[in-house]
Design a protein around this motif. Structure first.
Motif, PDB file in Angstrom:
ATOM      1  N   LYS A 105      21.668 -47.320 -41.034  1.00 49.85           N
ATOM      2  CA  LYS A 105      20.446 -46.767 -41.212  1.00 49.85           C
ATOM      3  C   LYS A 105      19.892 -46.491 -42.330  1.00 49.85           C
ATOM      4  O   LYS A 105      20.487 -46.138 -43.379  1.00 49.85           O
ATOM      5  CB  LYS A 105      20.499 -45.581 -40.132  1.00 49.85           C
ATOM      6  CG  LYS A 105      20.750 -45.476 -38.751  1.00 49.85           C
ATOM      7  CD  LYS A 105      19.747 -46.030 -38.030  1.00 49.85           C
ATOM      8  CE  LYS A 105      20.345 -45.993 -36.521  1.00 49.85           C
ATOM      9  NZ  LYS A 105      19.689 -46.982 -35.613  1.00 49.85           N
TER      10      LYS A 105
ATOM     11  N   GLY B 115      11.436 -45.203 -40.512  1.00 49.61           N
ATOM     12  CA  GLY B 115      11.273 -46.514 -39.858  1.00 49.61           C
ATOM     13  C   GLY B 115      11.020 -47.914 -40.614  1.00 49.61           C
ATOM     14  O   GLY B 115      10.848 -48.763 -40.128  1.00 49.61           O
TER      15      GLY B 115
ATOM     16  N   ASP C  15      10.502 -51.322 -38.382  1.00 47.09           N
ATOM     17  CA  ASP C  15      11.065 -51.120 -36.906  1.00 47.09           C
ATOM     18  C   ASP C  15      12.560 -51.109 -36.897  1.00 47.09           C
ATOM     19  O   ASP C  15      13.257 -51.614 -36.080  1.00 47.09           O
ATOM     20  CB  ASP C  15      10.437 -52.310 -36.278  1.00 47.09           C
ATOM     21  CG  ASP C  15      10.931 -51.995 -34.481  1.00 47.09           C
ATOM     22  OD1 ASP C  15      10.738 -50.878 -34.358  1.00 47.09           O
ATOM     23  OD2 ASP C  15      10.760 -52.867 -33.832  1.00 47.09           O
ATOM     24  N   LEU C  16      12.843 -50.150 -37.703  1.00 46.12           N
ATOM     25  CA  LEU C  16      14.491 -49.797 -37.695  1.00 46.12           C
ATOM     26  C   LEU C  16      15.047 -49.194 -36.267  1.00 46.12           C
ATOM     27  O   LEU C  16      16.237 -48.859 -36.276  1.00 46.12           O
ATOM     28  CB  LEU C  16      14.987 -48.957 -38.938  1.00 46.12           C
ATOM     29  CG  LEU C  16      14.698 -49.463 -40.186  1.00 46.12           C
ATOM     30  CD1 LEU C  16      15.093 -48.714 -41.333  1.00 46.12           C
ATOM     31  CD2 LEU C  16      15.150 -50.980 -40.521  1.00 46.12           C
ATOM     32  N   TYR C  17      14.137 -48.765 -35.401  1.00 42.83           N
ATOM     33  CA  TYR C  17      14.371 -47.750 -34.369  1.00 42.83           C
ATOM     34  C   TYR C  17      13.973 -48.317 -33.189  1.00 42.83           C
ATOM     35  O   TYR C  17      14.258 -47.590 -32.102  1.00 42.83           O
ATOM     36  CB  TYR C  17      14.044 -46.338 -34.689  1.00 42.83           C
ATOM     37  CG  TYR C  17      14.285 -45.917 -35.995  1.00 42.83           C
ATOM     38  CD1 TYR C  17      15.764 -45.625 -36.395  1.00 42.83           C
ATOM     39  CD2 TYR C  17      13.499 -45.701 -37.082  1.00 42.83           C
ATOM     40  CE1 TYR C  17      16.045 -44.890 -37.587  1.00 42.83           C
ATOM     41  CE2 TYR C  17      13.901 -45.061 -38.441  1.00 42.83           C
ATOM     42  CZ  TYR C  17      15.183 -44.839 -38.565  1.00 42.83           C
ATOM     43  OH  TYR C  17      15.626 -44.519 -39.814  1.00 42.83           O
ATOM     44  N   GLY C  18      13.467 -49.455 -33.095  1.00 46.69           N
ATOM     45  CA  GLY C  18      13.008 -50.047 -31.590  1.00 46.69           C
ATOM     46  C   GLY C  18      14.358 -50.855 -31.020  1.00 46.69           C
ATOM     47  O   GLY C  18      15.467 -50.628 -31.457  1.00 46.69           O
ATOM     48  N   SER C  19      14.030 -51.580 -29.910  1.00 48.03           N
ATOM     49  CA  SER C  19      14.941 -52.110 -29.193  1.00 48.03           C
ATOM     50  C   SER C  19      15.024 -53.715 -29.731  1.00 48.03           C
ATOM     51  O   SER C  19      16.234 -54.349 -29.445  1.00 48.03           O
ATOM     52  CB  SER C  19      14.728 -52.186 -27.755  1.00 48.03           C
ATOM     53  OG  SER C  19      13.193 -52.727 -27.316  1.00 48.03           O
TER      54      SER C  19
ATOM     55  N   LYS D  29      17.022 -44.097 -44.304  1.00 46.02           N
ATOM     56  CA  LYS D  29      16.154 -42.876 -44.072  1.00 46.02           C
ATOM     57  C   LYS D  29      14.671 -43.106 -44.870  1.00 46.02           C
ATOM     58  O   LYS D  29      14.684 -42.821 -45.989  1.00 46.02           O
ATOM     59  CB  LYS D  29      16.708 -41.557 -44.583  1.00 46.02           C
ATOM     60  CG  LYS D  29      17.984 -41.384 -43.917  1.00 46.02           C
ATOM     61  CD  LYS D  29      18.410 -39.956 -44.381  1.00 46.02           C
ATOM     62  CE  LYS D  29      19.738 -39.456 -43.532  1.00 46.02           C
ATOM     63  NZ  LYS D  29      20.154 -38.279 -44.046  1.00 46.02           N
TER      64      LYS D  29
ATOM     65  N   ILE E  40      15.466 -56.001 -35.955  1.00 42.73           N
ATOM     66  CA  ILE E  40      14.847 -55.544 -36.807  1.00 42.73           C
ATOM     67  C   ILE E  40      14.169 -56.558 -37.922  1.00 42.73           C
ATOM     68  O   ILE E  40      14.408 -57.562 -38.016  1.00 42.73           O
ATOM     69  CB  ILE E  40      15.694 -54.743 -38.033  1.00 42.73           C
ATOM     70  CG1 ILE E  40      16.366 -53.596 -37.476  1.00 42.73           C
ATOM     71  CG2 ILE E  40      14.838 -54.290 -39.283  1.00 42.73           C
ATOM     72  CD1 ILE E  40      17.645 -52.996 -38.258  1.00 42.73           C
TER      73      ILE E  40
ATOM     74  N   ARG F  16      20.464 -55.230 -35.431  1.00 41.32           N
ATOM     75  CA  ARG F  16      20.728 -53.986 -35.435  1.00 41.32           C
ATOM     76  C   ARG F  16      22.113 -53.265 -35.928  1.00 41.32           C
ATOM     77  O   ARG F  16      22.099 -51.994 -36.145  1.00 41.32           O
ATOM     78  CB  ARG F  16      20.119 -53.341 -33.797  1.00 41.32           C
ATOM     79  CG  ARG F  16      18.884 -53.653 -33.799  1.00 41.32           C
ATOM     80  CD  ARG F  16      18.166 -52.307 -33.097  1.00 41.32           C
ATOM     81  NE  ARG F  16      16.781 -52.892 -32.900  1.00 41.32           N
ATOM     82  CZ  ARG F  16      15.746 -52.148 -33.923  1.00 41.32           C
ATOM     83  NH1 ARG F  16      16.300 -51.512 -34.606  1.00 41.32           N
ATOM     84  NH2 ARG F  16      14.630 -52.677 -33.873  1.00 41.32           N
TER      85      ARG F  16
END
Length: 196
Positions: free
Chosen positions: A182, A187, A107-111, A184, A114, A178
């Protein structure tokens, strides 16, 4: 019109699942550390059965272990790391035990923060095939992991909330800020050699 009603029913079921899950989570917050109900009053065992008297009371068996403030009041990973318990690694001598010391970030891209999934603590207790390939694919990022599924007792929720710490302890999984680079990989990312 039929599609609209079907979607409304599905939305209602989803809302009900979320509400029930939140009620269960909030109920689990009321247990205090070291407070175990007697077996004849725990709502699980039959108090009229003579077998209840033969069982060890939870407070007698668990009070000397690493304390927790939720679930069954024991921090099992710490109890294992501190040598307070020494569970069998396998029942059959031919079973190969493989402890994997690799964390996976999810869940690298949620609110929320992580999720760090620590393979080590899971593989100290479980064989890889307990989870792979039916609950989770081995390939990083290949499984769509969902909090709704988890709250519904699937994926991580198969154990967490049942035999492992309850889902009310969000920060035990959602534990990584967070503010990290990032990765790649759709997610999910890997961290090798945690050094734990």
């Amino acid at each position: 019109m039929r599609a609209f009603i079907s979607q409304a029913n599905e939305d209602g079921r989803l809302r009900l699942r979320i509400l029930l899950s939140l009620l269960l989570l909030s109920a689990s917050l009321y247990a205090g550390a070291g407070e175990w109900l007697p077996l004849d009053n725990d709502g699980v065992h039959d108090p009229s059965s003579p077998a209840v008297k033969r069982l060890m009371e939870p407070r007698d068996g668990l009070s000397g272990l690493a304390p927790d403030d939720v679930g069954n009041q024991v921090r099992w990973p710490q109890a294992l790391d501190q040598g307070q318990i020494n569970p069998r690694t396998n029942l059959l001598p031919e079973t190969k035990v493989e402890v994997l010391d690799k964390d996976i970030l999810l869940d690298l891209y949620g609110s929320m923060p992580i999720v760090r999934f620590p393979h080590r603590i899971h593989t100290l207790w479980l064989n890889c095939n307990n989870c792979h390939e039916h609950l989770f694919k081995s390939k990083t990022g290949a499984t769509d992991i969902s909090m709704l599924n988890i709250l519904d007792g699937e994926q991580c929720g198969l154990c967490h909330g049942a035999v492992a710490f309850p889902l009310s302890k969000c920060d035990r999984c959602h534990s990584v800020s967070r503010n990290i680079p990032k990765v790649k990989s759709g997610g999910a990312g890997e961290i090798k050699e945690t050094g734990k």
